[in-house]
Design a protein around this motif. Structure first.
Motif, PDB file in Angstrom:
ATOM      1  N   MET A 145      31.083   2.594 -38.861  1.00  0.00           N
ATOM      2  CA  MET A 145      31.761   1.680 -37.927  1.00  0.00           C
ATOM      3  C   MET A 145      32.754   2.413 -37.030  1.00  0.00           C
ATOM      4  O   MET A 145      33.079   1.921 -35.949  1.00  0.00           O
ATOM      5  N   LEU A 146      33.220   3.583 -37.447  1.00  0.00           N
ATOM      6  CA  LEU A 146      34.085   4.381 -36.571  1.00  0.00           C
ATOM      7  C   LEU A 146      33.275   4.830 -35.354  1.00  0.00           C
ATOM      8  O   LEU A 146      33.735   4.721 -34.214  1.00  0.00           O
ATOM      9  N   SER A 147      32.063   5.305 -35.604  1.00  0.00           N
ATOM     10  CA  SER A 147      31.207   5.708 -34.484  1.00  0.00           C
ATOM     11  C   SER A 147      30.867   4.518 -33.604  1.00  0.00           C
ATOM     12  O   SER A 147      30.810   4.635 -32.375  1.00  0.00           O
ATOM     13  N   MET A 148      30.655   3.353 -34.218  1.00  0.00           N
ATOM     14  CA  MET A 148      30.379   2.162 -33.413  1.00  0.00           C
ATOM     15  C   MET A 148      31.596   1.805 -32.555  1.00  0.00           C
ATOM     16  O   MET A 148      31.454   1.391 -31.398  1.00  0.00           O
ATOM     17  N   ALA A 149      32.785   1.977 -33.112  1.00  0.00           N
ATOM     18  CA  ALA A 149      34.004   1.726 -32.336  1.00  0.00           C
ATOM     19  C   ALA A 149      34.083   2.669 -31.138  1.00  0.00           C
ATOM     20  O   ALA A 149      34.480   2.263 -30.036  1.00  0.00           O
ATOM     21  N   TYR A 150      33.689   3.920 -31.336  1.00  0.00           N
ATOM     22  CA  TYR A 150      33.684   4.858 -30.214  1.00  0.00           C
ATOM     23  C   TYR A 150      32.673   4.420 -29.148  1.00  0.00           C
ATOM     24  O   TYR A 150      32.937   4.542 -27.943  1.00  0.00           O
ATOM     25  N   LEU A 151      31.510   3.899 -29.579  1.00  0.00           N
ATOM     26  CA  LEU A 151      30.554   3.374 -28.603  1.00  0.00           C
ATOM     27  C   LEU A 151      31.150   2.184 -27.854  1.00  0.00           C
ATOM     28  O   LEU A 151      30.907   2.008 -26.658  1.00  0.00           O
ATOM     29  N   GLY A 152      31.930   1.375 -28.556  1.00  0.00           N
ATOM     30  CA  GLY A 152      32.631   0.272 -27.896  1.00  0.00           C
ATOM     31  C   GLY A 152      33.564   0.789 -26.823  1.00  0.00           C
ATOM     32  O   GLY A 152      33.675   0.206 -25.735  1.00  0.00           O
ATOM     33  N   ARG A 153      34.231   1.906 -27.113  1.00  0.00           N
ATOM     34  CA  ARG A 153      35.105   2.512 -26.105  1.00  0.00           C
ATOM     35  C   ARG A 153      34.297   3.009 -24.914  1.00  0.00           C
ATOM     36  O   ARG A 153      34.724   2.870 -23.762  1.00  0.00           O
TER      37      ARG A 153
END
Length: 133
Positions: free
Chosen positions: A59-67
């Protein structure tokens, strides 16, 4: 502002390259997300599972994709966003987030998004629909 006049199939989002994933980042993300799974923060637990070290929360990587997306359009323009976890991101891994428009329909664009490591290993793949008009 992104508009249907400037966005076409094949348009690429400016890549987002993150600094190496540190143990501090993992600990802070665990606290912020409530995901305190020790496999992400305790090297002894990781080793007992047969791993060399801890690895980043997906989910950290998904958060970066959100950014990546919100660097391109305001958050309120995101209509859907989903990913599939493809591989782990090791501690000290450097993530690059990328996105490419795969279709434009009226005032919406569908994007393919992904995260990859320096060696080219893809760790997340997904798609998003954003309003562009």
């Amino acid at each position: 502002m992104t508009t249907t006049d400037t966005i076409t199939v094949g348009t690429e989002l400016p890549p987002l390259v993150l600094p190496p994933i540190s143990r501090t980042t993992l600990a802070l993300f665990a606290g912020a997300s409530g995901d305190h799974n020790p496999i992400h923060i305790d090297i002894d637990v990781a080793k007992s599972a047969g791993l060399e070290d801890v690895f980043a929360h997906g989910m950290l990587s998904m958060a970066y994709l959100g950014r990546l997306l919100t660097n391109w359009v305001p958050q309120e323009r995101i209509r859907s966003f989903r990913v599939r976890f493809a591989a782990v991101t090791p501690v000290c891994g450097i993530i690059t987030c990328t996105g490419r428009v795969t279709s434009v329909d009226g005032g919406n664009a569908t994007l393919e998004v992904k995260t990859a490591l320096d060696d080219g290993s893809v760790t997340l793949v997904g798609d998003a629909v954003v309003v562009i008009d």
